[in-house]
Design a protein around this motif. Structure first.
Motif, PDB file in Angstrom:
ATOM      1  N   ASN A  11      20.084 -23.644 -26.718  1.00 59.45           N
ATOM      2  CA  ASN A  11      19.308 -24.422 -25.752  1.00 59.45           C
ATOM      3  C   ASN A  11      20.103 -24.619 -24.473  1.00 59.45           C
ATOM      4  O   ASN A  11      21.280 -24.987 -24.506  1.00 59.45           O
ATOM      5  N   ASP A  12      19.457 -24.351 -23.344  1.00 59.46           N
ATOM      6  CA  ASP A  12      20.065 -24.572 -22.033  1.00 59.46           C
ATOM      7  C   ASP A  12      19.698 -25.978 -21.562  1.00 59.46           C
ATOM      8  O   ASP A  12      18.552 -26.403 -21.729  1.00 59.46           O
ATOM      9  N   PRO A  13      20.651 -26.712 -20.979  1.00 57.01           N
ATOM     10  CA  PRO A  13      20.339 -28.084 -20.536  1.00 57.01           C
ATOM     11  C   PRO A  13      19.246 -28.153 -19.484  1.00 57.01           C
ATOM     12  O   PRO A  13      18.685 -29.227 -19.250  1.00 57.01           O
ATOM     13  N   ARG A  14      18.918 -27.026 -18.854  1.00 58.41           N
ATOM     14  CA  ARG A  14      17.849 -27.037 -17.853  1.00 58.41           C
ATOM     15  C   ARG A  14      16.456 -27.041 -18.489  1.00 58.41           C
ATOM     16  O   ARG A  14      15.464 -27.205 -17.788  1.00 58.41           O
ATOM     17  N   GLY A  15      16.397 -26.864 -19.813  1.00 58.45           N
ATOM     18  CA  GLY A  15      15.109 -27.011 -20.476  1.00 58.45           C
ATOM     19  C   GLY A  15      14.494 -25.739 -21.016  1.00 58.45           C
ATOM     20  O   GLY A  15      13.277 -25.672 -21.191  1.00 58.45           O
ATOM     21  N   PHE A  16      15.299 -24.723 -21.291  1.00 57.82           N
ATOM     22  CA  PHE A  16      14.782 -23.526 -21.944  1.00 57.82           C
ATOM     23  C   PHE A  16      15.766 -23.088 -23.015  1.00 57.82           C
ATOM     24  O   PHE A  16      16.870 -23.627 -23.129  1.00 57.82           O
ATOM     25  N   ALA A  17      15.365 -22.123 -23.830  1.00 60.67           N
ATOM     26  CA  ALA A  17      16.224 -21.634 -24.904  1.00 60.67           C
ATOM     27  C   ALA A  17      16.367 -20.126 -24.820  1.00 60.67           C
ATOM     28  O   ALA A  17      15.495 -19.433 -24.282  1.00 60.67           O
ATOM     29  N   GLU A 265      17.006 -33.916 -13.706  1.00 59.91           N
ATOM     30  CA  GLU A 265      18.394 -33.570 -13.973  1.00 59.91           C
ATOM     31  C   GLU A 265      18.485 -32.818 -15.297  1.00 59.91           C
ATOM     32  O   GLU A 265      17.711 -33.078 -16.232  1.00 59.91           O
ATOM     33  N   PRO A 266      19.420 -31.855 -15.394  1.00 62.19           N
ATOM     34  CA  PRO A 266      19.582 -31.156 -16.665  1.00 62.19           C
ATOM     35  C   PRO A 266      19.886 -32.123 -17.793  1.00 62.19           C
ATOM     36  O   PRO A 266      20.581 -33.116 -17.601  1.00 62.19           O
ATOM     37  N   ARG A 267      19.320 -31.817 -18.985  1.00 68.11           N
ATOM     38  CA  ARG A 267      19.600 -32.662 -20.148  1.00 68.11           C
ATOM     39  C   ARG A 267      20.968 -32.332 -20.690  1.00 68.11           C
ATOM     40  O   ARG A 267      21.383 -31.196 -20.774  1.00 68.11           O
ATOM     41  N   SER A 268      21.715 -33.372 -21.085  1.00 65.38           N
ATOM     42  CA  SER A 268      23.057 -33.146 -21.647  1.00 65.38           C
ATOM     43  C   SER A 268      22.961 -32.790 -23.118  1.00 65.38           C
ATOM     44  O   SER A 268      21.943 -33.002 -23.740  1.00 65.38           O
TER      45      SER A 268
END
Length: 268
Positions: A11-17, A265-268
């Motif tokens: 999973n990328d913190p920007r919201g995709f996998a 904001e990107p998720r941590s």
């Protein structure tokens, strides 16, 4: 999240996998374990409401060399009903990927043979390297591209599917683009940079609107006009206009500002 032996779900913190095929020592060839793990990984993606889209990639030099030789040898020794179970498992993978509710982008380098073309064809979009090598190789070993055939035909059309399934000839990324399997092909050393550009572009879009558009296009199919389809489309635009993201997108456009999904904001 499950521990996998043959794939990785990142999973990328920007919201995709990104779902990585990860059997580099076997050129990411499919076996029963990989197929089962891909199904489980896609179930996890489907259940994660925070994901905007999914990338499918292969670790190492190759996207996927197709079916694992040892697995094919085992299959040759099984009876019809056991082979049917194997085929149903592969079909479950392909249909689950094709029906995934978020957008999917395949990224192809090196070899993509046999069933790998099924994975690519099931994705909404695909890009790859100019020198990638594609092949529907099944007839060379006395088999047929049976389970993947509906998705390959949807991706490249019936005429091209007949050619490549019957000749088993190889073709490169530029030809894959010409027949519609790839949206774009790029020099290999530019591929990762282009992945970032595709990713950045998808992140500009409303997550809910992309999901709604997938549902819409699945219903539209080949575009045959019917009264039922007209009503469906009328209802679809009405629903999205009054949705939270639809309202936010319209307000942002009129107020000349970025919508909320672009400024998160990107998720941590």
């Amino acid at each position: 999240m499950s521990d996998f032996n043959t794939v990785e779900l990142v999973n990328d913190p920007r919201g995709f996998a990104t779902l990585w095929l990860s059997r580099q020592e076997k050129n990411n060839a499919f076996n029963a374990e990989m197929i089962r793990e891909l199904i489980i990984a896609l179930d996890q993606v489907q259940a994660d409401a925070t994901l905007r889209f999914l990338l499918i990639r292969g670790r190492g030099k190759h996207f996927s060399a197709g079916a694992d030789l040892a697995w094919m040898q085992q299959s040759a020794e099984l009876d019809y009903h056991t082979n049917l179970d194997d085929a149903r498992e592969l079909a479950e993978l392909m249909y689950n990927l094709a029906k995934l509710k978020i957008p999917t982008l395949a990224v192809v380098q090196g070899a993509a043979y046999g069933g790998a073309l099924g994975l690519i064809s099931c994705c909404d979009m695909a890009i790859g390297a100019d020198d990638a090598q594609f092949c529907l190789s099944e007839v060379r070993i006395g088999l047929a591209p049976a389970v993947i055939s509906p998705f390959v035909v949807q991706a490249i059309g019936e005429r091209a599917a007949r050619r490549y399934a019957l000749t088993a000839e190889r073709f490169d990324g530029q030809q894959a683009q010409a027949i519609g399997l790839l949206a774009q092909s790029y020099p290999f050393d530019e591929l990762n940079q282009q992945v970032e550009q595709w990713t950045a572009n998808l992140l500009l879009n409303s997550p809910a609107a992309m999901r709604a558009s997938k549902d819409l296009l699945r219903e539209v199919g080949n575009g045959a006009l019917t009264p039922a389809l007209r009503r469906y489309c009328e209802n679809a635009i009405s629903r999205i206009r009054v949705s939270t993201e639809g309202q936010e997108g319209l307000r942002a456009f009129l107020q000349k500002r970025a919508p909320s999904w672009q400024s998160q904001e990107p998720r941590s």
